[in-house]
Each structure stands twice: as C-alpha cells, then as structure tokens.
Design a protein around this motif. Structure first.
Motif, PDB file in Angstrom:
ATOM      1  N   UNK A   1     -10.519  12.736   0.281  1.00  0.00           N
ATOM      2  CA  UNK A   1      -9.944  12.022  -0.162  1.00  0.00           C
ATOM      3  C   UNK A   1     -10.462  10.383   1.485  1.00  0.00           C
ATOM      4  N   UNK A   2     -11.495   9.552   0.597  1.00  0.00           N
ATOM      5  CA  UNK A   2     -11.861   8.312   1.180  1.00  0.00           C
ATOM      6  C   UNK A   2     -10.566   7.581   2.214  1.00  0.00           C
ATOM      7  N   UNK A   3     -11.057   6.491   3.056  1.00  0.00           N
ATOM      8  CA  UNK A   3     -10.267   5.268   3.225  1.00  0.00           C
ATOM      9  C   UNK A   3      -9.590   4.686   2.628  1.00  0.00           C
ATOM     10  N   UNK A   4     -10.218   4.322   1.445  1.00  0.00           N
ATOM     11  CA  UNK A   4     -10.307   3.014   0.086  1.00  0.00           C
ATOM     12  C   UNK A   4      -9.436   3.547  -0.452  1.00  0.00           C
ATOM     13  N   UNK A   5      -9.611   5.147  -0.781  1.00  0.00           N
ATOM     14  CA  UNK A   5      -8.052   5.983  -2.398  1.00  0.00           C
ATOM     15  C   UNK A   5      -7.143   5.776  -1.054  1.00  0.00           C
ATOM     16  N   UNK A   6      -6.732   5.844   0.123  1.00  0.00           N
ATOM     17  CA  UNK A   6      -5.565   5.929   0.669  1.00  0.00           C
ATOM     18  C   UNK A   6      -4.907   4.984   0.696  1.00  0.00           C
ATOM     19  N   UNK A   7      -5.791   3.407   1.388  1.00  0.00           N
ATOM     20  CA  UNK A   7      -5.846   2.217   1.565  1.00  0.00           C
ATOM     21  C   UNK A   7      -5.068   2.209  -0.086  1.00  0.00           C
ATOM     22  N   UNK A   8      -5.757   2.527  -1.550  1.00  0.00           N
ATOM     23  CA  UNK A   8      -5.233   1.994  -2.580  1.00  0.00           C
ATOM     24  C   UNK A   8      -4.171   2.658  -2.924  1.00  0.00           C
ATOM     25  N   UNK A   9      -3.739   3.922  -2.768  1.00  0.00           N
ATOM     26  CA  UNK A   9      -2.360   4.632  -2.723  1.00  0.00           C
ATOM     27  C   UNK A   9      -1.231   3.582  -1.954  1.00  0.00           C
ATOM     28  N   UNK A  10      -2.087   3.525  -0.944  1.00  0.00           N
ATOM     29  CA  UNK A  10       0.032   2.760  -0.427  1.00  0.00           C
ATOM     30  C   UNK A  10      -0.266   1.820  -1.048  1.00  0.00           C
ATOM     31  N   UNK A  11      -1.622   0.911  -1.518  1.00  0.00           N
ATOM     32  CA  UNK A  11      -1.531  -0.476  -2.264  1.00  0.00           C
ATOM     33  C   UNK A  11       0.045  -0.448  -3.245  1.00  0.00           C
ATOM     34  N   UNK A  12      -0.289   0.398  -4.051  1.00  0.00           N
ATOM     35  CA  UNK A  12       0.386   0.639  -5.312  1.00  0.00           C
ATOM     36  C   UNK A  12       1.805   1.173  -4.655  1.00  0.00           C
ATOM     37  N   UNK A  13       1.910   2.055  -4.430  1.00  0.00           N
ATOM     38  CA  UNK A  13       3.453   2.431  -3.569  1.00  0.00           C
ATOM     39  C   UNK A  13       3.835   0.919  -2.979  1.00  0.00           C
ATOM     40  N   UNK A  14       3.163   0.291  -2.367  1.00  0.00           N
ATOM     41  CA  UNK A  14       4.139  -1.590  -2.086  1.00  0.00           C
ATOM     42  C   UNK A  14       4.152  -1.662  -3.007  1.00  0.00           C
ATOM     43  N   UNK A  15       2.774  -2.540  -4.048  1.00  0.00           N
ATOM     44  CA  UNK A  15       3.519  -3.511  -5.498  1.00  0.00           C
ATOM     45  C   UNK A  15       4.641  -2.564  -5.867  1.00  0.00           C
ATOM     46  N   UNK A  16       4.889  -1.165  -6.006  1.00  0.00           N
ATOM     47  CA  UNK A  16       5.722  -0.409  -6.412  1.00  0.00           C
ATOM     48  C   UNK A  16       6.996  -0.876  -6.042  1.00  0.00           C
ATOM     49  N   UNK A  17       7.070  -0.668  -4.643  1.00  0.00           N
ATOM     50  CA  UNK A  17       8.656  -0.967  -3.853  1.00  0.00           C
ATOM     51  C   UNK A  17       8.662  -2.239  -3.752  1.00  0.00           C
ATOM     52  N   UNK A  18       7.705  -3.051  -3.995  1.00  0.00           N
ATOM     53  CA  UNK A  18       7.843  -5.122  -4.198  1.00  0.00           C
ATOM     54  C   UNK A  18       8.303  -5.346  -5.086  1.00  0.00           C
TER      55      UNK A  18
END
Length: 187
Positions: A1-18
């Motif tokens: 997993x790349x850093x970009x993949x990690x950031x996108x996973x966290x971003x979409x987790x944040x979208x769901x939480x938001x």
C-alpha cells in the motif's frame, strides 16, 4: 500500500464519519434512523474500489468500537454492535466491497466512461452494494433484536428505499466528477 492509498482510505473514512454529523431523522415506528452515512459508504466503493472502500469502512468500524461518537446522532461504542442498527453498520463492509467490485465491471476500472454510462453503472453498483447487501444483513438483525417478524422489518425498511436511490445517484454523480478531476487508484 502506498502513502497515497493510505491517505485516500483515511480521507474516505473521514467522509463517512463527517456525514455522521448530519442529525439522524427518526421515523418513529422503526428503530433505524435515516442517515447520510450510507452515501459515504457508496461513494467509497465507487471511488476507491473494493479493497480501498473495505479498508475505509473498517477504519470507521474500529472507531465506533473504540467509542468514538462518529455515527449519526453522536453514537459510538461496543453497544452499537448489539443494537437494532448493528446489522446495517456491519453490512457497510460487504456493501462497500460489492459496490467497488460492481463499479469496476459496470463503469470500468479507470472510471473513464461517459457521464451517462458512469452515472447509470455507478448507480446500479451503489444500489446493489449499498442497499441490497446492507439491507440483507440489516433487516434480519433488526428483526431479531427488535423481536418483530422478518416481513414486518422488511416492510418497514421499504420507507428508506427512495432516499437510498437518491443517495446512490448522488454518489454516482460525485464519483464521476471525482474520476474526471482526480483519477484515483483502483484495487
């Protein structure tokens, strides 16, 4: 997993939480509220694919289990997994994965389809994963916990279908716009 993949996973987790910050709408006779978080689950599947969306939902589920109040209405904690909405929450994981898998087949892995094809295919993928799969787990659990017949739990859940169709279409439109402006890695 790349850093970009990690950031996108966290971003979409944040979208769901938001999306959980939007107050839930209680219907009254069914203990499951109308929320916007399923839109985030559909969107993750359409934008990130099966693997990325599944990981984004797992992050949210871990936050919920840890007691972080990220669910609509400020809910969190292990008790949520024993409540009437637990089946729907657990259904987010296979729902996001199925949405991602179907989007790859219906829209294409690059998401470079025409707008019409992307919206139709994306809507179908989001409905199959984000509604059919999630309901397949949520309705039986609701029936069991609320001690109501399965048919009655299913009939009560029909009230959510129009809103879920709108969310699926909105997710497909947003995902198409994201794919055009910022191509995301698939897989």
């Amino acid at each position: 997993m790349t850093n970009r993949d990690f950031v996108l996973i966290v971003l979409f987790s944040a979208i769901i939480c938001t999306l959980g910050l939007v107050p839930p709408i209680q219907i009254g006779f069914i203990p499951v509220p109308i929320t916007l978080q399923s839109l985030g689950v559909m969107l993750a599947g359409l934008c990130l694919g099966a693997r990325g969306a599944g990981l984004a939902v797992i992050v949210v589920m871990i936050l919920v289990a840890a007691g972080v109040p990220v669910l609509s209405g400020g809910r969190g904690g292990l008790g949520v997994y024993a409540g009437p909405t637990a089946g729907f929450l657990v259904g987010w994981l296979p729902g996001a994965i199925v949405t991602g898998l179907l989007a790859d087949r219906l829209v294409g892995p690059s998401r470079a389809a025409t707008r019409k094809a992307a919206v139709i295919g994306g809507t179908m993928a989001a409905l199959a994963g984000g509604v059919v799969v999630v309901y397949a787990l949520g309705i039986p659990w609701l029936s069991f916990i609320a001690d109501v017949p399965l048919g009655k739990a299913a009939a009560g859940s029909l009230l959510f279908i129009p809103g879920d169709v709108v969310k699926a279409m909105l997710a497909a439109l947003i995902a198409h716009g994201v794919a055009k402006a910022f191509p995301l890695p698939r897989g």
